[in-house]
Design a protein around this motif. Sequence first.
Motif, mmCIF file in Angstrom:
data_model
loop_
_atom_site.group_PDB
_atom_site.id
_atom_site.type_symbol
_atom_site.label_atom_id
_atom_site.label_comp_id
_atom_site.label_asym_id
_atom_site.label_seq_id
_atom_site.Cartn_x
_atom_site.Cartn_y
_atom_site.Cartn_z
ATOM 1 N N TRP A 52 0.777 -0.838 0.307
ATOM 2 C CA TRP A 52 -0.333 -0.086 0.126
ATOM 3 C C TRP A 52 0.771 1.286 -0.001
ATOM 4 N N GLY A 53 1.600 1.013 0.452
ATOM 5 C CA GLY A 53 3.087 2.257 0.433
ATOM 6 C C GLY A 53 3.175 2.942 -0.475
ATOM 7 N N PRO A 54 3.754 2.238 -1.381
ATOM 8 C CA PRO A 54 4.182 3.108 -2.952
ATOM 9 C C PRO A 54 3.031 3.857 -3.475
ATOM 10 N N GLU A 55 1.701 3.663 -3.239
ATOM 11 C CA GLU A 55 0.431 4.233 -3.151
ATOM 12 C C GLU A 55 0.223 4.855 -2.960
ATOM 13 N N PHE A 56 0.380 5.559 -1.550
ATOM 14 C CA PHE A 56 -0.503 6.614 -0.307
ATOM 15 C C PHE A 56 1.503 7.116 -0.220
ATOM 16 N N GLY A 57 2.592 7.288 -0.704
ATOM 17 C CA GLY A 57 3.594 8.260 -0.567
ATOM 18 C C GLY A 57 4.311 8.551 0.496
ATOM 19 N N TYR A 58 4.485 6.912 1.488
ATOM 20 C CA TYR A 58 5.333 6.724 2.631
ATOM 21 C C TYR A 58 5.861 5.257 1.980
ATOM 22 N N VAL A 59 6.028 4.815 0.521
ATOM 23 C CA VAL A 59 7.117 3.583 0.926
ATOM 24 C C VAL A 59 7.360 3.817 -0.764
ATOM 25 N N GLU A 60 8.802 3.383 -0.366
ATOM 26 C CA GLU A 60 8.930 3.889 -1.914
ATOM 27 C C GLU A 60 9.651 2.570 -3.051
ATOM 28 N N LEU A 61 9.989 2.341 -4.128
ATOM 29 C CA LEU A 61 10.729 1.105 -4.742
ATOM 30 C C LEU A 61 12.074 1.798 -5.143
ATOM 31 N N LEU A 62 12.884 0.401 -5.849
ATOM 32 C CA LEU A 62 14.050 0.664 -5.668
ATOM 33 C C LEU A 62 14.009 1.683 -7.486
ATOM 34 N N MET A 63 12.920 0.754 -8.466
ATOM 35 C CA MET A 63 12.769 1.508 -9.563
ATOM 36 C C MET A 63 11.223 2.073 -9.939
ATOM 37 N N ARG A 64 10.604 2.862 -10.506
ATOM 38 C CA ARG A 64 9.503 3.361 -10.760
ATOM 39 C C ARG A 64 8.812 3.275 -12.187
ATOM 40 N N PRO A 65 7.707 2.633 -11.855
ATOM 41 C CA PRO A 65 6.889 2.353 -13.162
ATOM 42 C C PRO A 65 7.046 2.969 -13.734
ATOM 43 N N THR A 66 5.921 3.234 -15.206
ATOM 44 C CA THR A 66 6.031 4.286 -16.140
ATOM 45 C C THR A 66 5.627 3.826 -16.511
ATOM 46 N N SER A 152 11.473 -4.019 -14.203
ATOM 47 C CA SER A 152 10.353 -3.910 -13.436
ATOM 48 C C SER A 152 9.861 -5.124 -12.286
ATOM 49 N N VAL A 153 11.209 -6.219 -11.882
ATOM 50 C CA VAL A 153 10.726 -6.319 -10.014
ATOM 51 C C VAL A 153 11.018 -5.515 -9.054
ATOM 52 N N PHE A 154 12.216 -4.601 -9.650
ATOM 53 C CA PHE A 154 12.384 -3.599 -8.467
ATOM 54 C C PHE A 154 11.049 -2.580 -8.741
ATOM 55 N N ALA A 155 10.139 -2.851 -9.654
ATOM 56 C CA ALA A 155 9.471 -1.497 -9.915
ATOM 57 C C ALA A 155 7.687 -2.146 -9.140
ATOM 58 N N LEU A 419 -2.459 -9.325 -16.561
ATOM 59 C CA LEU A 419 -1.796 -9.920 -16.447
ATOM 60 C C LEU A 419 -0.004 -9.374 -17.003
ATOM 61 N N VAL A 420 -0.145 -8.002 -16.960
ATOM 62 C CA VAL A 420 1.460 -7.319 -16.556
ATOM 63 C C VAL A 420 1.651 -6.805 -15.596
ATOM 64 N N SER A 421 2.371 -6.963 -14.644
ATOM 65 C CA SER A 421 2.698 -6.588 -13.308
ATOM 66 C C SER A 421 2.602 -5.458 -12.983
ATOM 67 N N PHE A 422 3.086 -4.683 -12.155
ATOM 68 C CA PHE A 422 3.170 -3.172 -11.867
ATOM 69 C C PHE A 422 4.280 -2.197 -12.090
ATOM 70 N N GLY A 423 5.304 -3.395 -12.657
ATOM 71 C CA GLY A 423 6.692 -3.064 -12.645
ATOM 72 C C GLY A 423 6.348 -2.683 -14.357
ATOM 73 N N GLY A 424 5.698 -3.182 -15.069
ATOM 74 C CA GLY A 424 5.130 -3.414 -16.910
ATOM 75 C C GLY A 424 5.378 -4.930 -17.288
ATOM 76 N N SER A 425 6.169 -5.691 -16.837
ATOM 77 C CA SER A 425 6.798 -6.810 -16.995
ATOM 78 C C SER A 425 5.468 -7.963 -17.113
ATOM 79 N N PRO A 426 4.985 -8.882 -18.072
ATOM 80 C CA PRO A 426 3.942 -9.580 -18.268
ATOM 81 C C PRO A 426 4.643 -11.278 -18.042
ATOM 82 N N VAL A 427 5.742 -10.332 -17.557
ATOM 83 C CA VAL A 427 6.465 -12.580 -16.847
ATOM 84 C C VAL A 427 5.887 -12.823 -15.569
ATOM 85 N N GLU A 428 5.984 -12.035 -14.257
ATOM 86 C CA GLU A 428 5.639 -12.071 -13.316
ATOM 87 C C GLU A 428 3.965 -12.618 -13.368
ATOM 88 N N GLY A 429 3.447 -11.847 -14.674
ATOM 89 C CA GLY A 429 1.563 -11.980 -14.277
ATOM 90 C C GLY A 429 1.660 -13.212 -14.842
#
Length: 520
Positions: A52-66, A152-155, A419-429
Amino acid sequence: MTALSIAALALSACATTGGGGDAAADPEAPATLTIATSFAIDDLDPLENAFWGPEFGYVELLMRPTREGTPEPWVLSDLQSTDDTTWTLTLNEGVAFTDGAGFDARALADLLTWTAENVDSFASASALASAEVTGQDEVTVTTSRPVPTLASVFADESMVPVFDVAGYEDHLAAGDAPSALVDADLYTGPYAVQSLDDQAAELVPVAGYWGGTPALSALTVKFVPEASSRVQAVQTGEADLALYMPTAIEQTLEGRDDAVWVTGEPTGSTFSLSFNTRSPGWDDPAVRTAALLAVDYRALVEDVLDGLADTATSVFAPSLPYAVDTQETALAAAADQLEAAGWTAGAGAGADGTRTRDGVPLTLRLLSYPQQPDSTTLAEALQVQLGEVGIDVQVSQVDDVTAAREGSDWDAAIVGDSLVSFGGSPVEGLTDGLVTGGSENYGGVSDATLDDLVARLSVSFDDAERTDLLERIQTVIHDQGYFAATVLRLPAVVSNQAWSGYETPISNLWVTADTAPAAA
């Protein structure tokens, strides 16, 4: 929470309702924001609820989805592969937890190692073999196999939230309740949770945040299960934004000036229709594909959702270069397939026209859930559409659609996902949802051909080969009737006038350090 970590607590007095209205009244005053959402945040445990944290600004990720699908650096300043199994990670300067302690290369290496040891999905997706400090702000990662989608894993919000591993281990050793994590200062985001209960989370900006001064002076996230109540919260000034809106709300807002329907470009999210392949009757690919042929994808968009979605022709968004148009409507072909599979209409059919085989009616127990109200709207439309070919659809709205799919009392489900992950990859989904033994393979799909194609996709760095594999994967999914996209969702929120210029995000990143009111 330490006094040094948070902007003066006097600012928290701004965390009242209608923050956007305050900004409109005094353009020089820092903005506040109140959001009403249907999903509650139970606690701040990084293993259980950090997504939930990246969604509401209190957690960050190593990479950012675009929006373009290629992740960009976030807490990292750079990510480079030196060969198929070696990556160099470089941190931004000055990254720190909310208590002011620095997040350095040693902490990053520890985070990656700890997460691989404790989060199965990350261990599988990253194939992490080692994470070694190789510079002041540099970590070198080696993987046990090629992982072309590591960015994408990091995002992906469910994989590696940036948190203080040592602080979390101290919490576990102390045996404290999860509620104590509100004061643990575990994360690095622009905002910190000051209080959390079953009604709301109150957040304040972090003083000295490494990415600059956050745009909001206070942020409130209210947990409001009913969609109508979320809209009313905006209309009465108790919230600035309402999330997870059923499309039926849009028409009720026409001509109003106290609430506005705000939408944006499709991001690949869909309401999927997936099957329980272990369920009697629905264990037959011919029956599943017949049901998909009976779906009128155009009508779901134009007639059911009033044009507030895009027509789904593929399990992937059409903007993706590997998307293949596999979905079509063909009622006659659907009826022929059902007849060939032994499900007969006419003589021997149920009194309501339901097809039968050996005296058993062809029934589809279809799940929807209230947190995504359009899932029920679509389910009821499918009840009519599939009824035209003799399938008796019984819609059940369940409070916890994940728990329901973990059981056996269902044949199909409509779920807001991709089927595409939050990070933009189809592999994980694909791996999680459709590969044998996948962590979210609730339908029990077990297909050796599909497993092999996804396994080959997961290690290929070659773009042409990846496209070919993805096209073949889509053919298998279609031919076996495992999964379909009912509609291509358009992101939407309901806002007040002050926030009517809000840009709907990708990957549910509702709040960032830069989020602020903007005129429409």
